[in-house]
Design a protein around this motif. Structure first.
Motif, PDB file in Angstrom:
ATOM      1  N   PHE A 248      -4.606 -14.514  43.697  1.00  0.00           N
ATOM      2  CA  PHE A 248      -5.360 -15.696  44.119  1.00  0.00           C
ATOM      3  C   PHE A 248      -6.559 -15.304  44.980  1.00  0.00           C
ATOM      4  O   PHE A 248      -7.645 -15.875  44.845  1.00  0.00           O
ATOM      5  N   ASP A 249      -6.373 -14.324  45.863  1.00  0.00           N
ATOM      6  CA  ASP A 249      -7.485 -13.865  46.695  1.00  0.00           C
ATOM      7  C   ASP A 249      -8.601 -13.292  45.826  1.00  0.00           C
ATOM      8  O   ASP A 249      -9.796 -13.525  46.087  1.00  0.00           O
ATOM      9  N   ALA A 250      -8.222 -12.541  44.801  1.00  0.00           N
ATOM     10  CA  ALA A 250      -9.227 -11.969  43.903  1.00  0.00           C
ATOM     11  C   ALA A 250      -9.979 -13.061  43.150  1.00  0.00           C
ATOM     12  O   ALA A 250     -11.207 -13.001  42.982  1.00  0.00           O
ATOM     13  N   ALA A 251      -9.234 -14.082  42.707  1.00  0.00           N
ATOM     14  CA  ALA A 251      -9.870 -15.185  41.994  1.00  0.00           C
ATOM     15  C   ALA A 251     -10.810 -15.968  42.898  1.00  0.00           C
ATOM     16  O   ALA A 251     -11.916 -16.356  42.491  1.00  0.00           O
ATOM     17  N   ARG A 252     -10.365 -16.192  44.145  1.00  0.00           N
ATOM     18  CA  ARG A 252     -11.206 -16.936  45.087  1.00  0.00           C
ATOM     19  C   ARG A 252     -12.487 -16.172  45.398  1.00  0.00           C
ATOM     20  O   ARG A 252     -13.553 -16.775  45.579  1.00  0.00           O
ATOM     21  N   ALA A 253     -12.381 -14.851  45.462  1.00  0.00           N
ATOM     22  CA  ALA A 253     -13.576 -14.030  45.709  1.00  0.00           C
ATOM     23  C   ALA A 253     -14.590 -14.167  44.580  1.00  0.00           C
ATOM     24  O   ALA A 253     -15.798 -13.966  44.778  1.00  0.00           O
ATOM     25  N   LYS A 256     -13.269 -18.809  41.872  1.00  0.00           N
ATOM     26  CA  LYS A 256     -12.333 -19.580  41.073  1.00  0.00           C
ATOM     27  C   LYS A 256     -11.275 -20.238  41.967  1.00  0.00           C
ATOM     28  O   LYS A 256     -10.866 -19.669  42.972  1.00  0.00           O
ATOM     29  N   GLY A 257     -10.820 -21.437  41.558  1.00  0.00           N
ATOM     30  CA  GLY A 257      -9.802 -22.138  42.331  1.00  0.00           C
ATOM     31  C   GLY A 257      -8.397 -21.927  41.833  1.00  0.00           C
ATOM     32  O   GLY A 257      -7.433 -22.183  42.548  1.00  0.00           O
ATOM     33  N   VAL A 258      -8.278 -21.487  40.598  1.00  0.00           N
ATOM     34  CA  VAL A 258      -6.966 -21.203  40.018  1.00  0.00           C
ATOM     35  C   VAL A 258      -7.039 -19.887  39.259  1.00  0.00           C
ATOM     36  O   VAL A 258      -8.123 -19.402  38.929  1.00  0.00           O
ATOM     37  N   VAL A 259      -5.868 -19.299  39.011  1.00  0.00           N
ATOM     38  CA  VAL A 259      -5.824 -18.026  38.299  1.00  0.00           C
ATOM     39  C   VAL A 259      -4.506 -17.952  37.544  1.00  0.00           C
ATOM     40  O   VAL A 259      -3.526 -18.608  37.920  1.00  0.00           O
ATOM     41  N   GLN A 260      -4.467 -17.192  36.487  1.00  0.00           N
ATOM     42  CA  GLN A 260      -3.229 -16.959  35.756  1.00  0.00           C
ATOM     43  C   GLN A 260      -2.586 -15.656  36.219  1.00  0.00           C
ATOM     44  O   GLN A 260      -3.267 -14.672  36.444  1.00  0.00           O
ATOM     45  N   LEU A 261      -1.267 -15.685  36.347  1.00  0.00           N
ATOM     46  CA  LEU A 261      -0.494 -14.479  36.653  1.00  0.00           C
ATOM     47  C   LEU A 261       0.758 -14.504  35.796  1.00  0.00           C
ATOM     48  O   LEU A 261       1.543 -15.455  35.864  1.00  0.00           O
ATOM     49  N   ASP A 262       0.934 -13.481  34.997  1.00  0.00           N
ATOM     50  CA  ASP A 262       2.075 -13.404  34.089  1.00  0.00           C
ATOM     51  C   ASP A 262       2.170 -14.642  33.205  1.00  0.00           C
ATOM     52  O   ASP A 262       3.253 -15.155  32.915  1.00  0.00           O
ATOM     53  N   ASN A 268      -3.143 -23.271  45.061  1.00  0.00           N
ATOM     54  CA  ASN A 268      -2.874 -23.211  46.506  1.00  0.00           C
ATOM     55  C   ASN A 268      -1.397 -23.379  46.847  1.00  0.00           C
ATOM     56  O   ASN A 268      -0.868 -22.704  47.725  1.00  0.00           O
ATOM     57  N   LEU A 269      -0.714 -24.296  46.166  1.00  0.00           N
ATOM     58  CA  LEU A 269       0.694 -24.550  46.450  1.00  0.00           C
ATOM     59  C   LEU A 269       1.525 -23.289  46.258  1.00  0.00           C
ATOM     60  O   LEU A 269       2.390 -22.974  47.090  1.00  0.00           O
ATOM     61  N   HIS A 270       1.271 -22.565  45.181  1.00  0.00           N
ATOM     62  CA  HIS A 270       2.036 -21.356  44.911  1.00  0.00           C
ATOM     63  C   HIS A 270       1.751 -20.276  45.960  1.00  0.00           C
ATOM     64  O   HIS A 270       2.643 -19.523  46.343  1.00  0.00           O
ATOM     65  N   VAL A 271       0.513 -20.227  46.420  1.00  0.00           N
ATOM     66  CA  VAL A 271       0.159 -19.250  47.451  1.00  0.00           C
ATOM     67  C   VAL A 271       0.870 -19.574  48.760  1.00  0.00           C
ATOM     68  O   VAL A 271       1.407 -18.693  49.429  1.00  0.00           O
ATOM     69  N   ALA A 272       0.917 -20.865  49.128  1.00  0.00           N
ATOM     70  CA  ALA A 272       1.612 -21.269  50.362  1.00  0.00           C
ATOM     71  C   ALA A 272       3.082 -20.914  50.287  1.00  0.00           C
ATOM     72  O   ALA A 272       3.676 -20.420  51.261  1.00  0.00           O
ATOM     73  N   ASN A 273       3.707 -21.153  49.129  1.00  0.00           N
ATOM     74  CA  ASN A 273       5.114 -20.800  48.966  1.00  0.00           C
ATOM     75  C   ASN A 273       5.323 -19.293  49.051  1.00  0.00           C
ATOM     76  O   ASN A 273       6.306 -18.816  49.629  1.00  0.00           O
ATOM     77  N   ALA A 274       4.390 -18.537  48.465  1.00  0.00           N
ATOM     78  CA  ALA A 274       4.492 -17.075  48.505  1.00  0.00           C
ATOM     79  C   ALA A 274       4.360 -16.563  49.932  1.00  0.00           C
ATOM     80  O   ALA A 274       5.094 -15.662  50.362  1.00  0.00           O
ATOM     81  N   GLU A 275       3.441 -17.130  50.683  1.00  0.00           N
ATOM     82  CA  GLU A 275       3.253 -16.712  52.074  1.00  0.00           C
ATOM     83  C   GLU A 275       4.491 -17.028  52.906  1.00  0.00           C
ATOM     84  O   GLU A 275       4.890 -16.218  53.759  1.00  0.00           O
ATOM     85  N   ARG A 276       5.096 -18.175  52.647  1.00  0.00           N
ATOM     86  CA  ARG A 276       6.301 -18.541  53.397  1.00  0.00           C
ATOM     87  C   ARG A 276       7.451 -17.601  53.061  1.00  0.00           C
ATOM     88  O   ARG A 276       8.184 -17.157  53.948  1.00  0.00           O
ATOM     89  N   LEU A 277       7.620 -17.271  51.793  1.00  0.00           N
ATOM     90  CA  LEU A 277       8.699 -16.371  51.398  1.00  0.00           C
ATOM     91  C   LEU A 277       8.536 -15.001  52.045  1.00  0.00           C
ATOM     92  O   LEU A 277       9.504 -14.416  52.553  1.00  0.00           O
ATOM     93  N   ILE A 278       7.321 -14.495  52.090  1.00  0.00           N
ATOM     94  CA  ILE A 278       7.080 -13.190  52.729  1.00  0.00           C
ATOM     95  C   ILE A 278       7.341 -13.278  54.229  1.00  0.00           C
ATOM     96  O   ILE A 278       7.918 -12.357  54.823  1.00  0.00           O
TER      97      ILE A 278
END
Length: 288
Positions: A248-253, A256-262, A268-278
């Motif tokens: 997501f950071d690479a896409a934002r740079a 882009k507001g969204v990106v595909q992964l796998d 943004n929602l997925h990033v917030a969840n990822a940050e919380r899990l870490i």
């Protein structure tokens, strides 16, 4: 994001039992509740109170979060419990059968009158029909840090039946969960009574984790390892979360507001969840 406290396993310890309090020093739960209420007989209330305050103030429990469950203000012991706990080093007090926000106001007045530090918070137990109906107001109260489901009492109040899967109370658990999430407060699942049934306990932990609870209250040390395992992020989940953030950071740079992964869309929602899990994984690592 702000630092999170892991509360995968929150173990009730009867404060009248000095051997149990000593044993708790070596139990790998994330948090402890020194219990002055259900686990203590009337003739032992005064001794339990003194034990809990001494234990909470001892500094002998490492990095675990320490709380004290007081008796309610409608009992002969509640006011003295709160006054004593206010002078301990417990992070919070646990209040049973919170029916509405006015009860939290009353407990807060007692804490303040006893000289409790402003950072001493309240864990509100949701275990009555009134609490379910008033869950939003209870959860949003500024003195409330955590909601705790009191499933045994809730089942009794509903005249329901304890069954595997908890079908009679699932909707009420979900209501409390919604209130906690709206207020951005942690919420703990209730206890599991059949301490010899490890498979059943794991199933209920898994259900609670999947529903969104932040951890589980426990009544026996043998339950700690399972709760810790169920609510701990796996290495694969942590690694995936790091990849989500990096992608997501690479896409934002690139603007882009969204990106595909796998093959899946990341926003943004997925990033917030990822940050919380870490953050949870990091907090768990600090407890070790």
């Amino acid at each position: 994001m702000s630092k999170l406290r892991p509360r995968r396993s929150v173990l009730y310890m009867p404060a009248a039992n000095e051997r149990a309090l000593e044993k708790a020093k070596s139990i790998a739960s994330d948090a402890l509740i020194f219990d002055l209420e259900d686990a203590v007989s009337p003739e032992s209330k005064d001794a339990a109170r003194a034990n809990a305050v001494a234990a909470a103030s001892s500094g002998a429990y490492g990095k675990r979060e320490i709380t004290i469950r007081c008796n309610g203000l409608d009992t002969p012991w509640g006011a003295a419990d709160i006054a004593a706990a206010a002078k301990s080093c417990a992070s919070s007090i646990v209040i049973p059968k919170v029916g509405d926000a006015a009860m939290i106001d009353e407990v807060s007045k007692h804490l303040d009158a006893a000289g409790a530090p402003k950072e001493m918070m309240i864990w509100a137990m949701v275990e009555t029909p009134s609490a379910i109906f008033n869950a939003r107001a209870i959860a949003s109260h500024p003195r409330v840090a955590v909601l705790v489901m009191g499933t045994n009492d809730l089942v009794k109040e509903l005249r329901a039946v304890q069954v595997p899967g908890r079908a009679p109370v699932i909707s009420h658990l979900a209501t409390a969960l919604l209130a906690a999430r709206e207020a951005n407060k942690p919420i703990l699942d209730g206890v599991y009574n059949d301490i010899k049934n490890a498979d059943g306990f794991r199933d209920e932990c898994t259900q609670g984790m999947q529903m969104g609870f932040d951890g589980k209250t426990l009544i026996h040390p043998d339950q700690v390892a399972i709760a810790n395992d169920v609510w701990a992020p796996t290495e694969a989940e942590v690694e995936h979360s790091r990849r989500v953030i990096e992608a997501f950071d690479a896409a934002r740079a690139e603007g882009k507001g969204v990106v595909q992964l796998d093959g899946k869309m990341i926003e943004n929602l997925h990033v917030a969840n990822a940050e919380r899990l870490i953050a949870i994984a990091d907090a768990i690592a600090e407890l070790a």
